[in-house]
Design an enzyme around this catalytic site. Structure first.
Site, PDB file in Angstrom:
ATOM      1  N   ASP A 197      55.304 -67.399 -63.387  1.00  0.00           N
ATOM      2  CA  ASP A 197      56.532 -66.418 -62.685  1.00  0.00           C
ATOM      3  C   ASP A 197      57.550 -67.006 -61.769  1.00  0.00           C
ATOM      4  O   ASP A 197      58.616 -67.496 -61.268  1.00  0.00           O
ATOM      5  CB  ASP A 197      55.929 -65.764 -61.313  1.00  0.00           C
ATOM      6  CG  ASP A 197      54.626 -64.838 -62.243  1.00  0.00           C
ATOM      7  OD1 ASP A 197      55.831 -64.206 -63.722  1.00  0.00           O
ATOM      8  OD2 ASP A 197      53.844 -64.550 -61.768  1.00  0.00           O
ATOM      9  N   HIS A 254      50.745 -61.198 -59.721  1.00  0.00           N
ATOM     10  CA  HIS A 254      51.680 -60.982 -61.244  1.00  0.00           C
ATOM     11  C   HIS A 254      52.146 -59.848 -62.348  1.00  0.00           C
ATOM     12  O   HIS A 254      51.655 -59.339 -62.805  1.00  0.00           O
ATOM     13  CB  HIS A 254      50.856 -61.953 -62.477  1.00  0.00           C
ATOM     14  CG  HIS A 254      50.908 -62.007 -63.764  1.00  0.00           C
ATOM     15  ND1 HIS A 254      52.564 -62.706 -63.444  1.00  0.00           N
ATOM     16  CD2 HIS A 254      50.998 -61.472 -64.208  1.00  0.00           C
ATOM     17  CE1 HIS A 254      52.548 -62.420 -65.111  1.00  0.00           C
ATOM     18  NE2 HIS A 254      51.426 -61.613 -65.336  1.00  0.00           N
TER      19      HIS A 254
HETATM   20  P1  NAX Z   1      46.571 -62.242 -77.983  1.00  0.00           P
HETATM   21  O1  NAX Z   1      46.204 -60.623 -78.203  1.00  0.00           O
HETATM   22  O2  NAX Z   1      47.052 -62.994 -78.336  1.00  0.00           O
HETATM   23  O3  NAX Z   1      45.492 -62.395 -76.936  1.00  0.00           O
HETATM   24  C1  NAX Z   1      44.264 -62.215 -76.745  1.00  0.00           C
HETATM   25  C2  NAX Z   1      43.218 -62.523 -77.817  1.00  0.00           C
HETATM   26  O4  NAX Z   1      41.673 -62.189 -76.637  1.00  0.00           O
HETATM   27  C3  NAX Z   1      42.321 -61.915 -79.006  1.00  0.00           C
HETATM   28  O5  NAX Z   1      42.175 -63.460 -79.551  1.00  0.00           O
HETATM   29  C4  NAX Z   1      40.899 -61.447 -78.192  1.00  0.00           C
HETATM   30  O6  NAX Z   1      40.713 -61.219 -79.814  1.00  0.00           O
HETATM   31  C5  NAX Z   1      40.336 -61.799 -77.533  1.00  0.00           C
HETATM   32  N1  NAX Z   1      39.849 -61.653 -76.585  1.00  0.00           N
HETATM   33  C6  NAX Z   1      40.155 -60.227 -76.270  1.00  0.00           C
HETATM   34  N2  NAX Z   1      38.925 -59.509 -75.771  1.00  0.00           N
HETATM   35  C7  NAX Z   1      38.229 -60.606 -75.198  1.00  0.00           C
HETATM   36  C8  NAX Z   1      37.276 -60.448 -74.426  1.00  0.00           C
HETATM   37  N3  NAX Z   1      36.590 -59.784 -74.051  1.00  0.00           N
HETATM   38  N4  NAX Z   1      36.070 -62.261 -74.754  1.00  0.00           N
HETATM   39  C9  NAX Z   1      36.968 -62.908 -75.541  1.00  0.00           C
HETATM   40  N5  NAX Z   1      37.981 -62.608 -76.114  1.00  0.00           N
HETATM   41  C10 NAX Z   1      38.950 -61.227 -76.352  1.00  0.00           C
HETATM   42  O7  NAX Z   1      46.895 -62.397 -76.316  1.00  0.00           O
HETATM   43  P2  NAX Z   1      47.466 -63.050 -76.166  1.00  0.00           P
HETATM   44  O8  NAX Z   1      49.657 -63.520 -75.938  1.00  0.00           O
HETATM   45  O9  NAX Z   1      47.319 -64.313 -76.186  1.00  0.00           O
HETATM   46  O10 NAX Z   1      47.826 -63.079 -73.762  1.00  0.00           O
HETATM   47  C11 NAX Z   1      46.594 -62.777 -73.470  1.00  0.00           C
HETATM   48  C12 NAX Z   1      46.733 -62.375 -71.901  1.00  0.00           C
HETATM   49  O11 NAX Z   1      47.526 -63.171 -71.672  1.00  0.00           O
HETATM   50  C13 NAX Z   1      47.513 -60.805 -72.079  1.00  0.00           C
HETATM   51  O12 NAX Z   1      46.472 -60.060 -71.408  1.00  0.00           O
HETATM   52  C14 NAX Z   1      48.400 -61.208 -71.594  1.00  0.00           C
HETATM   53  O13 NAX Z   1      49.175 -60.136 -70.365  1.00  0.00           O
HETATM   54  C15 NAX Z   1      48.147 -61.887 -70.281  1.00  0.00           C
HETATM   55  N6  NAX Z   1      49.844 -63.372 -69.949  1.00  0.00           N
HETATM   56  C16 NAX Z   1      49.456 -63.758 -68.571  1.00  0.00           C
HETATM   57  C17 NAX Z   1      50.234 -63.722 -68.343  1.00  0.00           C
HETATM   58  C18 NAX Z   1      49.955 -64.842 -66.586  1.00  0.00           C
HETATM   59  O14 NAX Z   1      51.277 -65.262 -66.231  1.00  0.00           O
HETATM   60  N7  NAX Z   1      49.217 -64.996 -65.700  1.00  0.00           N
HETATM   61  C19 NAX Z   1      51.764 -64.233 -68.686  1.00  0.00           C
HETATM   62  C20 NAX Z   1      51.507 -63.911 -70.392  1.00  0.00           C
HETATM   63  C21 NAX Z   1      50.565 -63.275 -70.804  1.00  0.00           C
HETATM   64  O15 NAX Z   1      51.125 -61.915 -71.381  1.00  0.00           O
END
Ligand code: NAX
Length: 329
Positions: free
Chosen positions: A158, A186
Site C-alpha cells: 500500500d 490492509h
Molecule cells: P495463491 O492462491 O496463488 O497462493 C496461495 C498458496 O497458499 C496456494 O498455493 C495454497 O496452496 C497455499 N496455502 C493455502 N493454505 C495454506 C496453508 N494452510 N499452509 C500452506 N500453504 C497454504 O495466492 P497469492 O496470490 O500467492 O496470495 C497469497 C495471499 O496474499 C492471499 O491471501 C492474498 O490475499 C494475499 N495478499 C496480500 C497482500 C498484502 O499486501 N498484504 C497483497 C497481495 C495479496 O493479495
C-alpha cells in the site's frame, strides 16, 4: 562463513511465492555473502508444484542457497527458522463476505502460530495472507513463546502504491517521495497519509495543489488498487506484493535513515495514537537496525486524518471481534 539464515515461506507454490522465492534465494535481501536455507510450506495438493519451484531455484545455481526443503507440516517447516513469511491462505471465493474469509483463514494462523514455538529464539514473522492484520493477531496470540513485537503484517504494498501514485501526479521520480505512512488495516479502509508525506523534502499537499484529488481519488485509488489489478490482470497482485515483502524485510533488517520512516502493521503498545494495545495496526516505523524498532510518535494528525484513522480502527476492532475465540487471553 556466516551462520545460515533459515527462511520459511508458506503458500510457496502460489503466485506471490513464485515471485518471492527467487529474490530471497538470490541474496538480494540478506546479502550476497549470506547463506540462506529456504523451507517451503504448502498444502499436500500443492506439494508437486512447490517441488517444481524448488527445482527452478536449484537451477538458478545461486551461491547463497544452502538448502531448499519442502513440507506440508508447519512444525517441520518452522523448525529453527529465523524468518517466517506467512503468505499462504485461502482466497476469497465468489460471494464470500470478508468476515467469512476471516473465519475461514483463522484456523490456519492458529496452527502456524503454535508451530512458531519451534522457530529460532530470534525469529521474525511477517504475515501477507489476507486478512493479514487479523491473521497476524491470531498467530501472535497463539505463540506466546515469541515476543509480540516480532510479528508484523504487510502494508508495504500500500505504501509503494501510494508513493507511485503521488510521484505520477507530481511528475517526479518515485524516489523523491518519502515518509508515506499507511495507517491501519490492509484493506479498503487503510489511510494513506498524504499530509505527512514529503516530495523532494516538501509536504506533498503543498507540492500537489489539487486537494480534491488528494482527499478523494488518491485515497480511493490506493485503497482499491488490489481490486483494480484483479480487474485488469484477471489475477491478484503477485510480483508487486512479493517486491513489497522484500522491501518490508529490508526495512526491518536495516537501520532506518534519520528523519525517515516506513509503514508496517505491528502490535500497538497502547500508547500511540490511541490505538488499543495489541491490535496489529499499520504505523510509521523506524528500525534501529539491530533487530528492534519503534513506532514513531508525534506525527501530527489533522482532523481529516484522525477521522480516517478511526474508520480503519473500527474495522480492525470488528475483525478482532469476529475471531475472539481464536485469541488466547
Ligand atoms: P495463491 O492462491 O496463488 O497462493 C496461495 C498458496 O497458499 C496456494 O498455493 C495454497 O496452496 C497455499 N496455502 C493455502 N493454505 C495454506 C496453508 N494452510 N499452509 C500452506 N500453504 C497454504 O495466492 P497469492 O496470490 O500467492 O496470495 C497469497 C495471499 O496474499 C492471499 O491471501 C492474498 O490475499 C494475499 N495478499 C496480500 C497482500 C498484502 O499486501 N498484504 C497483497 C497481495 C495479496 O493479495
Amino acid at each position: 562463513m556466516k551462520k545460515t539464515i533459515k527462511v520459511a515461506v508458506t503458500g510457496a507454490a502460489g503466485q506471490i511465492g513464485y515471485s518471492l522465492l527467487f529474490r530471497i534465494a538470490s541474496g538480494e535481501v540478506f546479502g550476497a555473502d549470506q547463506p540462506v536455507e529456504i523451507n517451503l510450506l504448502e498444502l499436500p495438493a500443492a506439494l508437486k508444484a512447490a517441488e517444481g519451484t524448488a527445482m527452478e531455484i536449484n537451477d538458478c545455481a545461486f551461491p547463497t542457497v544452502t538448502g531448499i526443503n519442502i513440507y506440508d507440516n508447519e512444525n517441520q517447516a518452522f523448525d529453527g527458522i529465523h524468518w517466517a513469511l506467512l503468505v499462504g491462505s485461502k482466497p476469497r471465493g465468489p460471494g464470500m463476505e470478508r468476515n467469512d474469509l476471516i473465519r475461514d483463514n483463522g484456523p490456519i494462523f492458529v496452527n502456524q502460530g503454535k508451530a512458531l514455538a519451534k522457530a529460532d529464539r530470534d525469529v521474525r514473522i511477517c504475515v501477507v495472507g489476507n486478512p493479514c492484520n487479523t491473521n497476524a493477531l491470531i498467530a501472535q496470540h497463539n505463540c506466546r513463546d515469541v515476543p509480540a513485537t516480532r510479528f508484523s503484517a504487510m502494508t508495504m504494498l500500500d505504501e509503494n502504491r501510494a508513493k507511485a501514485s503521488l510521484a505520477a501526479k507530481a511528475q517526479v521520480p518515485v524516489a523523491a517521495v518519502k515518509n508515506m505512512i499507511v495507517w491501519g488495516n490492509h484493506s479498503s479502509t487503510m489511510y494513506p497519509d498524504f499530509e505527512n508525506t514529503l516530495i523532494n523534502g516538501e509536504p506533498a499537499h503543498k507540492v500537489i495543489s489539487d486537494q480534491t484529488w488528494l482527499q478523494g481519488d488518491f485515497i480511493k485509488t490506493v485503497q482499491n488498487r488490489g481490486a483494480a489489478i484483479i480487474a485488469a490482470r484477471g489475477k491478484s497482485s503477485a510480483a508487486s506484493a512479493a517486491s513489497a515483502l522484500i522491501d518490508h524485510i529490508k526495512c526491518f533488517v536495516n537501520k532506518t535513515p534519520q528523519g525517515s520512516c516506513f509503514s508496517a502493521a505491528v502490535p500497538s503498545d497502547g500508547d500511540a495514537y490511541g490505538i488499543p494495545s495489541g491490535l496489529i495496526f499499520s504505523f510509521p516505523i523506524r528500525s534501529h537496525g539491530d533487530g528492534t524498532y519503534e513506532i514513531i510518535r508525534n506525527i501530527p494528525l489533522s482532523p481529516f486524518a484522525k477521522e480516517k484513522i478511526q474508520v480503519t480502527l473500527k474495522e480492525l476492532l470488528g475483525e478482532r471481534d469476529v475471531v475472539k475465540d481464536l485469541l488466547l487471553k
